[in-house]
Design an enzyme around this catalytic site. Structure first.
Site, PDB file in Angstrom:
ATOM      1  N   SER A 187      31.034  33.621  58.641  1.00  0.00           N
ATOM      2  CA  SER A 187      32.597  34.289  58.947  1.00  0.00           C
ATOM      3  C   SER A 187      33.130  34.471  57.588  1.00  0.00           C
ATOM      4  CB  SER A 187      33.147  33.270  59.960  1.00  0.00           C
ATOM      5  OG  SER A 187      34.540  33.605  60.410  1.00  0.00           O
ATOM      6  N   GLU A 240      28.256  40.853  62.006  1.00  0.00           N
ATOM      7  CA  GLU A 240      28.719  40.418  63.056  1.00  0.00           C
ATOM      8  C   GLU A 240      30.334  40.526  62.971  1.00  0.00           C
ATOM      9  OE1 GLU A 240      30.715  37.233  63.478  1.00  0.00           O
ATOM     10  OE2 GLU A 240      30.568  36.704  61.117  1.00  0.00           O
ATOM     11  N   HIS A 271      29.423  34.222  65.704  1.00  0.00           N
ATOM     12  CA  HIS A 271      30.504  33.233  66.398  1.00  0.00           C
ATOM     13  C   HIS A 271      29.820  32.824  67.660  1.00  0.00           C
ATOM     14  CE1 HIS A 271      33.068  34.954  63.134  1.00  0.00           C
ATOM     15  NE2 HIS A 271      33.879  33.834  63.496  1.00  0.00           N
TER      16      HIS A 271
END
Length: 304
Positions: A116, A205, A275
């Site tokens: 992330s 992602e 995630h």
């Protein structure tokens, strides 16, 4: 797998009683998560060393920029530390890019673990020529991190046809070092770090924050900057929050097909990366084989 080269990594595999540093370069975590992370690291036979400022709080940040950078650099410079675990993402990693001691990292290579917002720091590791780990010590698949750290070759990561976004998968194979992470963080680093991904397989992602426009802008920025001009393939992880979302009859899948289609390379989607409640962890900066036809991403070991 016969064409898959061995890892070009220079990091050492971890041995029992080696030290793993726990740091917070982005947002803060609650005490229960810190305790759980320490327990997991110690259950693997390693020693957990918590950064001096790992529990600091400054708004949504884990303390000030200077303190968070100091913890990260202390872990890099400590010869006993053999891996660095970021306790969480959130926000703040981008602020530290100019402060990381890359000379010390090159002199004593050690992997960084996170995803992330930590994608910003993965780019520093890539620039230093040191592999890292896209993932987390969380969920039922957390042992994939341990396997990577001790030098094991994990099983190929397989596409889940039931995962939202898996329909993006095309055909073909690609070979090259795997690199990428969170789409927004990759785009925001354009002009900040050298992110030319020539000859790489790109990992992406993302999660929904402000709608499809965010995905469109981020991909367009990467495309116009030339960062994606010569990528060899694209591995797509989770697209969290977009499952039921549409904007004027388009979904995030339409945006991704429109933008990624111009690359003309194999795309493998539906991978359990990013995630998720139970994410798989994979090395970045080492060779991989993306096989869209077989629905599998095989990555070389993290360690030499």
């Amino acid at each position: 797998m016969s064409r898959l080269p061995q890892s070009r990594s220079k990091v050492q595999k971890l041995e029992p009683d080696d030290v793993v540093a726990l740091v917070s370069p982005a947002s803060w975590s609650d005490e229960s998560w810190l305790a759980e992370s320490i327990a997991t690291i110690e259950s693997w036979g390693f020693r957990a060393r918590v950064g001096r400022h790992a529990t600091d709080r400054l708004g949504y940040l884990a303390g000030g920029d200077r303190e968070r950078a100091a913890d990260l650099n202390a872990a890099i410079r400590d010869p006993e530390v053999r891996a660095i675990l970021c306790l969480r993402g959130g926000c703040g990693s981008l602020r530290l890019l100019a402060d990381v001691d890359t000379d010390a990292l090159r002199a004593d290579p050690k992997p960084l673990i996170g995803f992330s917002d930590i994608t910003a720091l993965h780019q520093v590791w890539r620039r230093a020529g040191v592999p890292s780990v896209h993932g987390a010590v969380a969920g039922t698949r957390m042992d994939t991190v341990r396997q990577l750290l001790v030098g094991e070759r994990g099983e190929p990561v397989r596409s889940d046809r039931g995962q939202f976004g898996a329909d993006l998968t095309t055909t073909g194979t690609a070979f090259g070092p795997l690199y990428g992470g969170n789409l927004d963080m990759l785009a925001r680093s354009v002009g900040v770090v050298d992110n030319d991904l020539e000859g790489h397989v790109l990992l992406l992602e993302t999660h929904r924050e402000v709608g499809l426009g965010m995905v469109d802008r981020a991909l367009t920025q990467l495309l116009l900057s030339g960062a994606l001009a010569r990528v060899l393939g694209v591995a797509v992880g989770t697209l969290e929050g977009f499952e039921e979302y549409q904007d004027r009859e388009w979904t995030v899948l339409d945006v991704l097909r429109d933008r990624l289609g111009s690359l003309g390379v194999p795309v493998l989607a539906g991978l359990p990366l990013g995630h998720l409640e139970n994410p798989v962890s994979v090395p970045l900066g080492v060779e991989c084989e993306l096989d869209a036809d077989a629905g599998a991403l095989a990555v070389a070991p993290l360690t030499a």
